[in-house]
Design a protein around this motif. Structure first.
Motif, PDB file in Angstrom:
ATOM      1  N   VAL A  11       0.931  -1.328   0.037  1.00 11.16           N
ATOM      2  CA  VAL A  11      -0.045   0.085  -0.007  1.00 11.16           C
ATOM      3  C   VAL A  11       0.907   1.175   0.097  1.00 11.16           C
ATOM      4  CG1 VAL A  11      -1.693   1.368   1.389  1.00 11.16           C
ATOM      5  CG2 VAL A  11      -1.921  -1.072   1.107  1.00 11.16           C
ATOM      6  N   ALA A  12       2.048   1.287   0.903  1.00 11.53           N
ATOM      7  CA  ALA A  12       2.809   2.362   0.850  1.00 11.53           C
ATOM      8  C   ALA A  12       3.599   2.628  -0.455  1.00 11.53           C
ATOM      9  CB  ALA A  12       3.664   2.185   2.069  1.00 11.53           C
ATOM     10  N   ASP A  13       3.888   1.448  -1.023  1.00  3.78           N
ATOM     11  CA  ASP A  13       4.649   1.644  -2.222  1.00  3.78           C
ATOM     12  C   ASP A  13       3.856   2.239  -3.429  1.00  3.78           C
ATOM     13  OD1 ASP A  13       6.938   0.704  -1.095  1.00  3.78           O
ATOM     14  OD2 ASP A  13       6.765  -1.518  -2.011  1.00  3.78           O
ATOM     15  N   ASP A  14       2.461   1.750  -3.297  1.00  2.00           N
ATOM     16  CA  ASP A  14       1.516   2.222  -4.373  1.00  2.00           C
ATOM     17  C   ASP A  14       1.390   3.692  -4.059  1.00  2.00           C
ATOM     18  OD1 ASP A  14       1.334  -0.454  -5.328  1.00  2.00           O
ATOM     19  OD2 ASP A  14      -0.789  -0.727  -4.539  1.00  2.00           O
ATOM     20  N   ALA A  15       1.358   3.871  -2.982  1.00  2.00           N
ATOM     21  CA  ALA A  15       0.998   5.500  -2.637  1.00  2.00           C
ATOM     22  C   ALA A  15       2.421   6.248  -2.898  1.00  2.00           C
ATOM     23  CB  ALA A  15       0.431   5.796  -1.199  1.00  2.00           C
ATOM     24  N   GLY A  16       3.404   5.615  -2.723  1.00  2.00           N
ATOM     25  CA  GLY A  16       4.691   6.361  -2.974  1.00  2.00           C
ATOM     26  C   GLY A  16       5.248   7.170  -1.941  1.00  2.00           C
ATOM     27  N   VAL A  17       4.724   6.556  -0.553  1.00  2.27           N
ATOM     28  CA  VAL A  17       5.224   7.009   0.870  1.00  2.27           C
ATOM     29  C   VAL A  17       5.737   5.946   1.283  1.00  2.27           C
ATOM     30  CG1 VAL A  17       3.447   8.547   0.559  1.00  2.27           C
ATOM     31  CG2 VAL A  17       3.084   6.422   1.898  1.00  2.27           C
ATOM     32  N   ASN A  18       6.453   6.241   2.658  1.00  3.25           N
ATOM     33  CA  ASN A  18       7.041   5.674   3.668  1.00  3.25           C
ATOM     34  C   ASN A  18       6.019   4.751   4.421  1.00  3.25           C
ATOM     35  OD1 ASN A  18       8.141   4.864   6.178  1.00  3.25           O
ATOM     36  ND2 ASN A  18      10.053   5.982   5.670  1.00  3.25           N
ATOM     37  N   VAL A  19       6.212   3.599   4.354  1.00  2.00           N
ATOM     38  CA  VAL A  19       5.421   2.643   5.283  1.00  2.00           C
ATOM     39  C   VAL A  19       4.988   2.999   6.525  1.00  2.00           C
ATOM     40  CG1 VAL A  19       7.062   0.891   6.056  1.00  2.00           C
ATOM     41  CG2 VAL A  19       4.775   0.104   5.565  1.00  2.00           C
ATOM     42  N   ALA A  20       5.829   3.598   7.085  1.00  2.77           N
ATOM     43  CA  ALA A  20       5.688   3.820   8.672  1.00  2.77           C
ATOM     44  C   ALA A  20       4.685   5.050   8.570  1.00  2.77           C
ATOM     45  CB  ALA A  20       6.964   4.739   9.108  1.00  2.77           C
ATOM     46  N   LEU A  21       4.306   5.809   7.605  1.00  2.19           N
ATOM     47  CA  LEU A  21       3.130   6.640   7.680  1.00  2.19           C
ATOM     48  C   LEU A  21       1.755   6.011   7.827  1.00  2.19           C
ATOM     49  CD1 LEU A  21       4.208   9.127   4.822  1.00  2.19           C
ATOM     50  CD2 LEU A  21       4.215   9.492   7.473  1.00  2.19           C
ATOM     51  N   ILE A  22       1.710   4.592   7.562  1.00  2.00           N
ATOM     52  CA  ILE A  22       0.334   3.940   7.819  1.00  2.00           C
ATOM     53  C   ILE A  22       0.160   3.801   9.330  1.00  2.00           C
ATOM     54  CG2 ILE A  22      -0.686   1.687   7.558  1.00  2.00           C
ATOM     55  CD1 ILE A  22       0.604   1.455   4.799  1.00  2.00           C
ATOM     56  N   SER A  23       1.125   3.573  10.034  1.00  4.10           N
ATOM     57  CA  SER A  23       0.908   3.590  11.548  1.00  4.10           C
ATOM     58  C   SER A  23       0.430   4.929  12.097  1.00  4.10           C
ATOM     59  CB  SER A  23       2.174   3.088  12.205  1.00  4.10           C
ATOM     60  OG  SER A  23       2.481   1.836  11.930  1.00  4.10           O
ATOM     61  N   ARG A  24       1.160   6.056  11.324  1.00  3.06           N
ATOM     62  CA  ARG A  24       0.829   7.339  11.978  1.00  3.06           C
ATOM     63  C   ARG A  24      -0.633   7.807  11.899  1.00  3.06           C
ATOM     64  NH1 ARG A  24       4.377  12.408   9.675  1.00  3.06           N
ATOM     65  NH2 ARG A  24       5.601  11.850  11.327  1.00  3.06           N
ATOM     66  N   TYR A  25      -0.983   7.585  10.524  1.00  5.09           N
ATOM     67  CA  TYR A  25      -2.270   7.998  10.252  1.00  5.09           C
ATOM     68  C   TYR A  25      -3.541   6.979  10.505  1.00  5.09           C
ATOM     69  CZ  TYR A  25       0.076  11.547   7.740  1.00  5.09           C
ATOM     70  OH  TYR A  25       1.045  12.658   7.129  1.00  5.09           O
ATOM     71  N   PHE A  26      -3.066   5.825  10.489  1.00  3.75           N
ATOM     72  CA  PHE A  26      -4.247   4.653  10.724  1.00  3.75           C
ATOM     73  C   PHE A  26      -3.799   3.647  11.831  1.00  3.75           C
ATOM     74  CE2 PHE A  26      -3.929   6.050   6.126  1.00  3.75           C
ATOM     75  CZ  PHE A  26      -5.441   6.602   6.152  1.00  3.75           C
ATOM     76  N   GLU A  27      -2.840   3.684  12.416  1.00  2.00           N
ATOM     77  CA  GLU A  27      -2.519   2.709  13.457  1.00  2.00           C
ATOM     78  C   GLU A  27      -1.853   1.523  13.121  1.00  2.00           C
ATOM     79  OE1 GLU A  27      -4.876   2.926  16.972  1.00  2.00           O
ATOM     80  OE2 GLU A  27      -5.080   4.917  17.095  1.00  2.00           O
ATOM     81  N   SER A  28      -2.608   1.000  12.201  1.00  2.00           N
ATOM     82  CA  SER A  28      -2.362  -0.378  11.911  1.00  2.00           C
ATOM     83  C   SER A  28      -3.186  -0.858  10.392  1.00  2.00           C
ATOM     84  CB  SER A  28      -2.758  -1.421  12.857  1.00  2.00           C
ATOM     85  OG  SER A  28      -4.628  -1.376  12.785  1.00  2.00           O
ATOM     86  N   LYS A  29      -2.899  -2.077   9.966  1.00  2.00           N
ATOM     87  CA  LYS A  29      -3.420  -2.466   8.726  1.00  2.00           C
ATOM     88  C   LYS A  29      -4.940  -2.464   9.024  1.00  2.00           C
ATOM     89  CE  LYS A  29      -3.559  -6.379   5.757  1.00  2.00           C
ATOM     90  NZ  LYS A  29      -2.941  -7.991   5.405  1.00  2.00           N
ATOM     91  N   GLU A  30      -5.425  -2.941  10.242  1.00  2.00           N
ATOM     92  CA  GLU A  30      -6.815  -3.031  10.447  1.00  2.00           C
ATOM     93  C   GLU A  30      -7.471  -1.610  10.472  1.00  2.00           C
ATOM     94  OE1 GLU A  30      -9.326  -4.093  14.683  1.00  2.00           O
ATOM     95  OE2 GLU A  30      -7.876  -5.469  14.028  1.00  2.00           O
ATOM     96  N   GLY A  31      -6.865  -0.703  11.258  1.00  2.00           N
ATOM     97  CA  GLY A  31      -7.344   0.630  11.168  1.00  2.00           C
ATOM     98  C   GLY A  31      -7.335   1.161   9.764  1.00  2.00           C
ATOM     99  N   LEU A  32      -6.284   0.948   8.993  1.00  2.00           N
ATOM    100  CA  LEU A  32      -6.569   1.199   7.659  1.00  2.00           C
ATOM    101  C   LEU A  32      -7.559   0.639   6.647  1.00  2.00           C
ATOM    102  CD1 LEU A  32      -5.239   2.853   5.110  1.00  2.00           C
ATOM    103  CD2 LEU A  32      -3.538   0.749   4.677  1.00  2.00           C
ATOM    104  N   PHE A  33      -8.032  -0.516   6.988  1.00  2.00           N
ATOM    105  CA  PHE A  33      -9.203  -1.157   6.349  1.00  2.00           C
ATOM    106  C   PHE A  33     -10.468  -0.503   6.894  1.00  2.00           C
ATOM    107  CE2 PHE A  33     -12.275  -5.122   6.437  1.00  2.00           C
ATOM    108  CZ  PHE A  33     -12.109  -5.059   4.906  1.00  2.00           C
ATOM    109  N   ALA A  34     -10.375  -0.313   8.244  1.00  2.00           N
ATOM    110  CA  ALA A  34     -11.706   0.403   8.671  1.00  2.00           C
ATOM    111  C   ALA A  34     -11.705   1.797   8.023  1.00  2.00           C
ATOM    112  CB  ALA A  34     -11.633   0.441  10.220  1.00  2.00           C
ATOM    113  N   ALA A  35     -10.840   2.430   7.962  1.00  2.00           N
ATOM    114  CA  ALA A  35     -10.984   3.765   7.164  1.00  2.00           C
ATOM    115  C   ALA A  35     -11.416   3.748   5.735  1.00  2.00           C
ATOM    116  CB  ALA A  35      -9.412   4.470   7.354  1.00  2.00           C
ATOM    117  N   CYS A  36     -11.033   2.536   5.221  1.00  2.00           N
ATOM    118  CA  CYS A  36     -11.266   2.428   3.762  1.00  2.00           C
ATOM    119  C   CYS A  36     -12.792   2.009   3.603  1.00  2.00           C
ATOM    120  CB  CYS A  36     -10.515   1.524   3.213  1.00  2.00           C
ATOM    121  SG  CYS A  36      -8.780   1.533   2.664  1.00  2.00           S
TER     122      CYS A  36
END
Length: 197
Positions: free
Chosen positions: A40-65
């Motif tokens: 996901v981070a590669d597709d977005a062109g950003v650092n993978v650590a930003l997923i934790s910053r904005y969504f806390e986890s993969k689960e949080g990212l899925f919930a946000a989606c």
């Protein structure tokens, strides 16, 4: 200090949106279990650590989606009346991309994730959408029979999406105008308040 703070907020919002879009494509295309946060981070062109910053986890990212998908459904359908419901459903189930595949929004709601926590989030979203259908019909959202009927309508609508994506004819070639009549009958049969016995 204010001039530097403002661009950061805009960058944060843009980065969050990039991550959401990339995650929706991945989750809709390959499912929750097969999607990695690095992809996901590669597709977005950003650092993978930003997923934790904005969504806390993969689960949080899925919930946000999922939340974003429901917000998109609400934006595209607006506050619909009961009479407008068949047209709104017909437009949504006939919505396909240029490759003929269902929209990402519907695929997110359809696809089982293989992860119990993610599936629980998806079930909550579907339940809330069923309750919204009950409200559009003027029913009581706490009435389990009314919610069951709305869930049957959702299940039938999702089945239409799946059958269309499999190429089943004449369903696959049917446009919204072709679907409205049968959907009106289905909506009326399932959501019209039952008369008191």
């Amino acid at each position: 200090m204010t001039p530097t703070a403002e661009p950061r907020r805009r960058d944060a919002a843009a980065t969050r949106l990039l991550l959401l879009r990339a995650a929706r494509r991945r989750f809709a295309g390959t499912g929750y279990a097969a999607t990695t946060v690095r992809e996901v981070a590669d597709d977005a062109g950003v650092n993978v650590a930003l997923i934790s910053r904005y969504f806390e986890s993969k689960e949080g990212l899925f919930a946000a989606c999922l939340a974003d998908a429901v917000a998109e459904l609400r934006r595209t359908t607006g506050e619909i009346t009961f009479a407008e419901l068949p047209e709104a459903i017909a437009a949504r189930v006939a919505d396909a991309g240029p490759d003929g595949r269902p929209s990402e929004v519907l695929m997110l709601l359809l696809r089982s994730s293989g992860d119990e926590r993610a599936d629980a989030i998806r079930r909550r979203v579907l339940r809330s959408y069923a309750e919204r259908l009950v409200a559009a019909a003027g029913g009581d959202q706490g009435d389990d029979d009314a919610v069951l009927r709305a869930e049957l309508l959702l299940a039938a609508s999702m089945g239409v999406v799946l059958f269309r994506s499999s190429g089943l004819e004449p369903l696959a070639a049917a446009g919204p105008a072709d679907l409205v009549g049968p959907l009106r009958a289905l909506v009326g049969a399932l959501l019209t308040p039952r008369s008191a016995g």
